[in-house]
Design an enzyme around this catalytic site. Structure first.
Site, PDB file in Angstrom:
ATOM      1  N   HIS A  27       0.888  -1.171   0.000  1.00 22.14           N
ATOM      2  CA  HIS A  27       0.000   0.000   0.000  1.00 22.14           C
ATOM      3  C   HIS A  27       0.924   1.218   0.000  1.00 22.14           C
ATOM      4  O   HIS A  27       2.003   1.176   0.605  1.00 22.14           O
ATOM      5  CB  HIS A  27      -0.826   0.111   1.281  1.00 22.14           C
ATOM      6  CG  HIS A  27      -1.722  -1.040   1.596  1.00 22.14           C
ATOM      7  ND1 HIS A  27      -1.274  -2.159   2.248  1.00 22.14           N
ATOM      8  CD2 HIS A  27      -3.049  -1.225   1.397  1.00 22.14           C
ATOM      9  CE1 HIS A  27      -2.295  -2.997   2.423  1.00 22.14           C
ATOM     10  NE2 HIS A  27      -3.383  -2.455   1.910  1.00 22.14           N
ATOM     11  N   ASP A  74       2.330   1.996   3.359  1.00 23.13           N
ATOM     12  CA  ASP A  74       3.283   1.063   3.984  1.00 23.13           C
ATOM     13  C   ASP A  74       4.712   1.492   3.706  1.00 23.13           C
ATOM     14  O   ASP A  74       5.595   1.295   4.542  1.00 23.13           O
ATOM     15  CB  ASP A  74       3.207  -0.359   3.396  1.00 23.13           C
ATOM     16  CG  ASP A  74       1.827  -0.945   3.367  1.00 23.13           C
ATOM     17  OD1 ASP A  74       1.013  -0.555   4.217  1.00 23.13           O
ATOM     18  OD2 ASP A  74       1.568  -1.802   2.496  1.00 23.13           O
TER      19      ASP A  74
HETATM   20  C1  XLS Z   1      -7.438  -6.780   4.378  1.00 20.70           C
HETATM   21  C2  XLS Z   1      -6.917  -7.014   3.043  1.00 20.70           C
HETATM   22  C3  XLS Z   1      -5.792  -6.093   2.629  1.00 20.70           C
HETATM   23  C4  XLS Z   1      -5.606  -6.127   1.140  1.00 20.70           C
HETATM   24  C5  XLS Z   1      -4.841  -4.994   0.581  1.00 20.70           C
HETATM   25  O1  XLS Z   1      -8.094  -7.597   4.977  1.00 20.70           O
HETATM   26  O2  XLS Z   1      -6.554  -8.353   2.925  1.00 20.70           O
HETATM   27  O3  XLS Z   1      -4.623  -6.411   3.293  1.00 20.70           O
HETATM   28  O4  XLS Z   1      -5.029  -7.324   0.733  1.00 20.70           O
HETATM   29  O5  XLS Z   1      -5.428  -3.773   0.837  1.00 20.70           O
END
Ligand code: XLS
Ligand code: NI
Ligand code: NI
Length: 439
Positions: free
Chosen positions: A101, A104
Site C-alpha cells: 500500500h 506502507d
Molecule cells: C485486508 C486485506 C488487505 C488487502 C490490501 O483484509 O486483505 O490487506 O489485501 O489492501
C-alpha cells in the site's frame, strides 16, 4: 550492511532436514507439469505485514523486535531503511515479488502533496533495489482506510471531498505502481460498505464506487498502465456490510456496471472463510466467470470470526487451492501474495523467515499433490462420469437448448419413474485426496 547477519540464503534441503531455516518441500527450480515451482507459485511478500506490523492488538502494545527501526527517529529515514530490509529479506527467502500500500512504504505527510513527495523519495530507492535484485512488483494499492478521513468510507463516503481525496490518492498510487512496472493494481474495499441503512444511500454509494473504478480504468489508459486491475472480496470487516462481500457479489457488481472487462479478482483464503465459503469455492466461482486474477495466501482460524491472517500451514487447503489454480490454467499476472502476519508472540526477525518458509513449503506440497491429481485426471474423470447423462439423449437436448417444458413433461410422463440416481461418492473422493497427499 546486513539486517539479518545471522541468516544465509534459504536453501532447499529436503523433507528430512532439521534446519528450521531451510526449505523442506519448496525446491524453486524443480519442474512440475512443464514449469518450475517458482513459476507456478509466484510468491510475493506483503510489505505491510512484514515491515510495518508490530504486533499490536486491541488489548496490547507493540511486541515485535525490529532493530532496524531504531537506527533513526525520522519516519522517512526509517522508511528508507525498511526498503533495504525488505529486499534483503526477499533475496534471502527467494521471494521474487512484493505488494504494497502507498502508506506502507512511505510515511503520510500533513498534506497529500507532502505524502506524494515522501513516496517519490522511497520509490527511487525501491526502483534501485528492484534493478539490483530483479525482484518485481506483483501489485500496488492505496490505503484508503487507516486515516480518520475515511471514517465513512472512501469512494463510498457521503462526503464528496473524501471521494475526491481518494481519487487523488489512487492516482498517485497508480503512477508509482506503473513506474515500478507493477503487474497489477488492487482495490480491496477497505471501508467501502456500511453499518446501518438508517443513514445509508446504498444505491448512490455503489454507483459512486463504480464511477471511481471507471475513473481508474480511464487514468490507466491515459498513462499507459497495462497492469491487471483486481478487486479483493471480503465480508464483514471493517464494516458490517462490505460491498465486495465475496466472489459472486463482486462478479455481479462488475457485470452490472460493465467493468468486468477491466477487473479480475484477488481472492484471499481468510476472506473466503469469513464469507462462509471455502477458498476453493471462491476461486472456482471466479475462474468459471473468467475473472480469476491473483491470490492473497493466508489462513484463518475457523473458531475466530475475524481476519487473523495466519501463515498457511494446512496442506489439505493448499492442495485444494493449487488444484483450482492448475485447473484454471495457472497464474498469468497474479501470484501467491503472503497477506499473512506472524503471531504477536512470534516477535523475532527469525520468525519472519520461519513463517514464510512454512508458507512456501505448504504451497509446494499443495502444488505437488495437485499436479498429480491433475495429471491423473482422477477428479475430472469422476466429474465427467457423474454428469454423463447430459452428453446423450434428453440431457443433450437440455444443454443444447433443443427442448422445453412441454417436451420434458412428455418425456417424464413416458418414463414414469426415476430410479437411476447414483451415489456422489464424497467419502471415496476424500479418501483419494488423502492417498495422494500421503503418497
Ligand atoms: C485486508 C486485506 C488487505 C488487502 C490490501 O483484509 O486483505 O490487506 O489485501 O489492501
Ligand atoms: Ni488481502
Ligand atoms: Ni485480509
Amino acid at each position: 550492511m546486513s539486517y539479518f547477519p545471522e541468516i544465509q540464503k534459504i536453501k532447499f534441503e529436503g523433507s528430512k532436514s532439521q534446519n528450521p531455516l531451510a526449505f523442506k518441500y519448496y525446491n524453486p527450480d524443480e519442474v512440475i507439469l512443464g514449469k518450475t515451482m517458482k513459476e507456478h507459485l509466484r510468491f510475493s511478500m506483503s510489505y505491510w505485514h512484514t515491515l510495518t506490523y508490530m504486533g499490536t492488538d486491541p488489548f496490547g502494545q507493540e511486541t515485535m523486535v525490529r532493530p532496524w527501526d531504531h537506527l533513526a527517529t525520522d519516519p522517512l529515514e526509517i522508511a528508507k531503511t525498511r526498503v533495504k530490509v525488505a529486499f534483503e529479506f526477499m533475496e534471502k527467502t527467494g521471494i521474487e515479488y512484493f505488494c504494497f500500500h502507498d502508506r506502507d512504504i512511505a510515511p503520510e505527510g500533513k498534506t497529500l502533496e507532502e505524502s506524494n513527495r515522501n513516496l517519490d523519495i522511497i520509490v527511487d530507492i525501491i526502483e534501485q533495489e528492484m534493478k539490483r535484485t530483479g525482484i518485481k512488483l506483483l501489485w500496488g494499492t492505496a490505503n484508503l482506510f487507516s486515516n480518520k478521513r475515511f471514517v465513512n468510507g472512501a469512494s463510498t463516503s457521503p462526503n464528496a471531498d473524501v471521494f475526491a481525496f481518494s481519487a487523488a490518492q489512487v492516482k498517485k498510487a497508480m503512477e508509482i505502481t506503473h513506474r515500478l512496472n507493477g503487474e497489477g493494481y488492487t482495490f480491496w474495499g477497505g471501508r467501502e460498505g456500511y453499518e446501518t441503512l438508517l443513514n445509508t444511500d446504498l444505491k448512490l454509494e455503489q454507483d459512486n464506487f463504480a464511477r471511481f473504478l471507471q475513473m481508474a480504468v480511464d487514468y490507466a489508459q491515459e498513462i499507459g498502465f497495462k497492469g491487471q486491475f483486481y478487486i479483493e472480496p471480503k465480508p464483514k470487516e471493517p464494516t458490517k456490510h462490505q460491498y465486495d462481500y465475496d466472489s459472486a457479489t463482486v462478479i455481479a457488481f462488475l457485470k452490472s456496471y460493465d467493468l468486468d472487462k477491466h477487473f479480475k479478482l484477488n481472492i484471499e483464503t481468510n476472506h473466503a472463510t469469513l464469507a462462509g465459503h471455502t477458498v476453493n469455492h471462491e476461486i472456482r466461482v471466479a475462474a468459471e466467470a473468467g475473472l480469476l486474477g491473483s491470490l492473497d495466501a493466508n489462513q484463518g482460524d475457523l473458531l475466530l470470526g475475524w481476519d487473523t491472517d495466519q501463515f498457511p500451514t494446512n496442506i489439505y487447503d493448499t492442495t485444494a487451492i493449487m488444484y483450482e489454480i492448475l485447473r484454471a490454467g495457472g497464474f498469468v499476472t497474479g501470484g501467491l501474495n503472503f497477506d499473512a502476519k506472524v503471531r504477536r508472540s512470534s516477535f523475532t526477525p527469525e520468525d519472519l523467515f520461519i513463517a514464510h518458509i512454512v508458507g512456501m513449503d505448504t504451497f509446494a506440497v499443495g502444488l505437488k499433490v495437485a499436479a498429480k491429481l491433475w495429471e491423473d485426471q482422477v477428479l475430472e474423470n469422476h466429474l465427467k462420469d457423474r454428469y454423463r447423462s447430459y452428453t446423450t439423449g434428453i440431457g443433450k437436448d437440455i444443454t443444447s437448448g433443443k427442448t422445453n417444458f412441454k417436451a420434458l413433461e412428455k418425456y417424464i410422463f413416458d418414463k414414469k419413474t426415476i430410479d437411476d440416481n447414483e451415489s456422489g461418492r464424497q467419502e471415496y473422493l476424500e479418501a483419494i485426496i488423502n492417498q495422494y497427499i500421503l503418497g
